[in-house]
Design an enzyme around this catalytic site. Sequence first.
Site, mmCIF file in Angstrom:
data_model
loop_
_atom_site.group_PDB
_atom_site.id
_atom_site.type_symbol
_atom_site.label_atom_id
_atom_site.label_comp_id
_atom_site.label_asym_id
_atom_site.label_seq_id
_atom_site.Cartn_x
_atom_site.Cartn_y
_atom_site.Cartn_z
ATOM 1 N N GLU A 38 13.944 -82.165 31.941
ATOM 2 C CA GLU A 38 14.583 -80.852 31.761
ATOM 3 C C GLU A 38 16.094 -80.914 31.989
ATOM 4 O O GLU A 38 16.703 -80.008 32.574
ATOM 5 C CB GLU A 38 13.901 -79.786 32.625
ATOM 6 N N GLY A 39 16.673 -82.009 31.526
ATOM 7 C CA GLY A 39 18.112 -82.217 31.642
ATOM 8 C C GLY A 39 18.427 -83.182 32.760
ATOM 9 O O GLY A 39 18.183 -82.892 33.930
#
Length: 380
Positions: free
Chosen positions: A363-364
């Site tokens: 998620e990043g």
Amino acid sequence: MDFNLSEEHIMIRDAARDFAQTELLPGVIERDNKQKFPNELVKKMGELGFMGIMVDPKYGGSGMDAISYVLIMEELSKIDASASVMVSVNNSLVCYGLEAYGSEEQKQKYLTKLATGGFLGAFCLSEPEAGSDATSQRTTAIDKGDHYLINGTKNWITNGGTADVYLVIAQTDKDKGSHGINAFILEKGMEGFHVGPKEDKLGIRGSDTHTLQFNDVKVPKENRIGADGSGFRFAMKTLSGGRIGIASQALGIASGAYELALKYSKERKAFGTEICNHQAIAFKLADMYTEIEAARHLVMKAAWDKDQGNNYDKSSAMAKLYASKVAMEHTVEAVQIHGGNGFVKEYHVERLMRDAKITQIYEGTSEIQKIVISRSLIRD
């Protein structure tokens, strides 16, 4: 400012803690060893309202706030990060995405089941050539009038083999760049939709992670989420909320490791006294507790921003960046405090250390969080 939890929040936290201790803990080592997905626990978490924590009750959700979500995620993650990431994806990415951007028909058909645990969701953005650079989508969705034909590959998909509903990001018009990307709802069993082998991972081994392949998958036009070309914005906004989930997962992993280390340091003796009485260990505990509390404040601030309707892009990125760093550093310290026992599975801290690493990646990545934060600072 009030830093005290409300009575309702304390009850929610305690319910999650009790579930984690009684339901997740007994089989967590076996699930990690065998890479076993906790199928039997999905229904139980659905019954407790953990699969649709922030979803409006009219769609079957619990109607809780983001603070409640953080509290639940932390308690689950202290014990089993594989179970908590399943909860995070279903809540932050899938349920939120559908509730915020889906049509009423999509909400009635899919969200009502996802929020109760009847369905499990997956969010499909990453590709072999498009991880951090989400604009470089190779998966295509060709408009055929009343339907789209989707072709491509998605990888590192959490719940990839067990989900019922998949939100897939695909390129419809490459010439338009990020404005030519759309989001679609796919269902397991659609013709041409293939699930690859399960990934053999360092950590969160009970989590179900797969590569997905789409070969001329026919998706009805009504399964596109939002207006044509809105998929990139949908993905980025959804991921901002997802970062609160992963930040709270990292917080839980760190705090779980700290609690185990503190308990062990009060039991283990060396040189005639419990090791917590030696400054070398006592100072480690002091550093761990202080930095975990700092991470908790960042995570709670991001959740508070979301609850207040503030822009939470920067605060969620800060929370994830710092909480994941704390999780990685202090699970290592927890292993060190346990000494040789920390290298043994039955003491749990080696698993928490392995689980911690992924919070700096999915998620990043941490590097992407710094881009988000720095751009926000410069823009402001």
